[in-house]
Design an enzyme around this catalytic site. Structure first.
Site, PDB file in Angstrom:
ATOM      1  N   VAL A  43      10.549  -4.773   3.215  1.00 25.60           N
ATOM      2  CA  VAL A  43      10.600  -5.112   4.237  1.00 25.60           C
ATOM      3  C   VAL A  43      10.757  -3.622   5.110  1.00 25.60           C
ATOM      4  O   VAL A  43      11.793  -3.202   4.997  1.00 25.60           O
ATOM      5  CB  VAL A  43      11.679  -6.337   4.727  1.00 25.60           C
ATOM      6  CG1 VAL A  43      11.866  -6.205   6.300  1.00 25.60           C
ATOM      7  CG2 VAL A  43      11.436  -7.598   4.035  1.00 25.60           C
TER       8      VAL A  43
ATOM      9  N   MET B 137       5.025   0.140   3.679  1.00 23.42           N
ATOM     10  CA  MET B 137       4.362  -0.148   2.632  1.00 23.42           C
ATOM     11  C   MET B 137       3.407  -1.319   3.152  1.00 23.42           C
ATOM     12  O   MET B 137       2.811  -2.019   2.282  1.00 23.42           O
ATOM     13  CB  MET B 137       4.967  -0.583   1.290  1.00 23.42           C
ATOM     14  CG  MET B 137       5.748   0.501   0.761  1.00 23.42           C
ATOM     15  SD  MET B 137       6.443   0.270  -0.958  1.00 23.42           S
ATOM     16  CE  MET B 137       5.024   0.202  -1.984  1.00 23.42           C
ATOM     17  N   ALA B 138       3.603  -1.703   4.285  1.00 23.07           N
ATOM     18  CA  ALA B 138       2.527  -2.717   4.996  1.00 23.07           C
ATOM     19  C   ALA B 138       2.856  -4.080   4.624  1.00 23.07           C
ATOM     20  O   ALA B 138       2.150  -5.119   4.469  1.00 23.07           O
ATOM     21  CB  ALA B 138       1.076  -2.473   4.811  1.00 23.07           C
TER      22      ALA B 138
ATOM     23  N   GLY C 213       9.515  -0.944   5.076  1.00 25.35           N
ATOM     24  CA  GLY C 213       9.503   0.131   4.181  1.00 25.35           C
ATOM     25  C   GLY C 213       8.394   0.927   4.329  1.00 25.35           C
ATOM     26  O   GLY C 213       8.209   1.761   3.413  1.00 25.35           O
TER      27      GLY C 213
ATOM     28  N   SER D   4       1.869  -6.416   7.308  1.00 27.84           N
ATOM     29  CA  SER D   4       0.490  -6.591   7.555  1.00 27.84           C
ATOM     30  C   SER D   4      -0.046  -7.519   6.282  1.00 27.84           C
ATOM     31  O   SER D   4      -1.051  -8.089   6.671  1.00 27.84           O
ATOM     32  CB  SER D   4       0.012  -4.906   7.651  1.00 27.84           C
ATOM     33  OG  SER D   4       0.341  -4.345   8.746  1.00 27.84           O
ATOM     34  N   ALA D   5       0.617  -7.357   5.167  1.00 29.02           N
ATOM     35  CA  ALA D   5       0.152  -7.987   4.012  1.00 29.02           C
ATOM     36  C   ALA D   5       0.429  -9.418   4.307  1.00 29.02           C
ATOM     37  O   ALA D   5      -0.597 -10.086   4.119  1.00 29.02           O
ATOM     38  CB  ALA D   5       0.890  -7.438   2.772  1.00 29.02           C
TER      39      ALA D   5
ATOM     40  N   LYS E 132       0.758  -1.012  -0.048  1.00 27.55           N
ATOM     41  CA  LYS E 132       0.060  -0.090   0.051  1.00 27.55           C
ATOM     42  C   LYS E 132       0.849   1.127  -0.107  1.00 27.55           C
ATOM     43  O   LYS E 132       2.006   1.323   0.236  1.00 27.55           O
ATOM     44  CB  LYS E 132      -0.682   0.059   1.151  1.00 27.55           C
ATOM     45  CG  LYS E 132      -0.233   0.005   2.673  1.00 27.55           C
ATOM     46  CD  LYS E 132       0.220   1.498   3.065  1.00 27.55           C
ATOM     47  CE  LYS E 132       0.831   1.113   4.470  1.00 27.55           C
ATOM     48  NZ  LYS E 132       1.599   2.552   4.883  1.00 27.55           N
TER      49      LYS E 132
ATOM     50  N   ASP F 138      -2.968  -1.654  10.011  1.00 29.23           N
ATOM     51  CA  ASP F 138      -2.918  -1.835   8.482  1.00 29.23           C
ATOM     52  C   ASP F 138      -3.466  -3.232   7.946  1.00 29.23           C
ATOM     53  O   ASP F 138      -3.572  -3.464   6.779  1.00 29.23           O
ATOM     54  CB  ASP F 138      -1.468  -1.597   7.974  1.00 29.23           C
ATOM     55  CG  ASP F 138      -0.864  -0.101   8.062  1.00 29.23           C
ATOM     56  OD1 ASP F 138      -2.001   0.663   8.480  1.00 29.23           O
ATOM     57  OD2 ASP F 138       0.303   0.207   8.017  1.00 29.23           O
TER      58      ASP F 138
END
Length: 303
Positions: free
Chosen positions: A96, A100-101, A98, A104-105, A10, A137
């Site tokens: 990792v 950008m979740a 970063g 969470s993903a 994300k 997230d």
């Protein structure tokens, strides 16, 4: 048998941050946009819970029960009175640590994969409830597309998107801890002696998403955590400057960083910005992706 789920990264088109709450969290107005960088999470029955990982920076991913994918398997198993005896394998492509979740993903991916593997029949609402328990997230990683996250980001309202938005992401040579960035946000705002307003989504930005207008979106993107990320990682300013000079419509730190995000007008512009960043010496690597992208999706299974 095994089940594989693909789940997106994300970018935060807007991240408005309120004052620290009594529980240590912050109220947010978080405009999420899922983009086409994906992790794939595969779960297979096993004698006990274990996690493996491959891909860029896989060595930085915890392989014990602190991993969000492992925690997701445990949480779903506890709800349905079973043991979480699965092998969770993560094929990483999302950066990792970063912003950008990526973690969470993986949590959302493992949750959906275990649900399919075990045939629990959990409702979407139950899965989202577990996601919210796992992290702020994680619910959006399950849903994808575009959404406004309120509360600490876990309460989602789907947003209309009228077109495709093109992004370039510059990956830094080290990570940033999300809790550390929020602590720095608190320190900076306290030192400035400012009153922090209630976080509210920008109406102009939401309209820009709905119209698919990159110029209007560029005028509205913002990240209240960016000053804190730059305070902890000043070199990111050089990356942001390089992307701006390359013609990006907007530049910002993605979430808590340290990945930096650059909005491009179209595919050709994104390619030009990416090439300039690759040779700028200000980042470790560069990725190009567009959004919105679908949320966690079962893409494979075998018996």
């Amino acid at each position: 048998m095994s089940v594989t789920v693909r789940v997106p990264a994300k970018v935060n088109a807007q991240l408005a941050v309120g004052a620290a709450r009594a529980d240590g969290f912050h109220d947010l107005a978080n405009v999420f946009l899922a983009v086409g960088l994906y992790d794939e999470v595969t779960v297979t029955p096993a004698d006990e819970l274990r996690v493996t990982c491959e891909g860029p920076d896989a060595g930085q991913v915890p392989l014990d029960r602190t991993n969000l994918a492992a925690r997701a398997a445990i949480a779903l198993a506890e709800r349905y009175g079973r043991t979480p005896d699965v092998h969770v394998h993560i094929a990483k492509d999302i950066p990792v640590a970063g912003g950008m979740a990526g973690g969470s993903a993986d949590g959302a991916g493992a949750l959906l994969a275990c649900d399919a593997l075990w045939g629990t029949g959990a409702s979407r609402e139950e899965l989202l409830d577990i996601c919210a328990e796992l992290g702020s997230d994680v619910p959006f990683s399950l849903v994808g597309g575009a959404a406004l996250g309120t509360g600490r980001g876990e309460k989602l309202t789907a947003l209309e998107v009228g077109g495709t938005f093109h992004w370039v992401f510059a990956l830094a040579d080290r990570g940033l801890s999300t809790p550390a960035v929020f602590r720095e946000f608190d320190r900076l705002t306290e030192a400035a002696g400012v009153d922090i307003p209630e976080p509210v989504a920008s109406r102009e930005l939401l309209d820009a998403l709905a119209k698919g207008d990159p110029d209007a979106l560029a005028a509205g993107v913002s990240n209240d955590l960016q000053p804190a990320a730059l305070s902890l990682f000043p070199e990111l300013a050089d990356t942001l400057g390089a992307g701006h000079a390359a013609g990006a419509l907007a530049t910002l730190v993605s979430g808590s960083g340290p990945t930096t995000a650059f909005l491009a007008r179209d595919t050709a512009s994104a390619a030009k910005i990416a090439e300039t960043l690759r040779t700028s010496g200000t980042c470790r690597s560069v990725r190009v992706a567009s959004g919105p992208a679908p949320g966690a999706t079962v893409v494979g299974g075998r018996r």
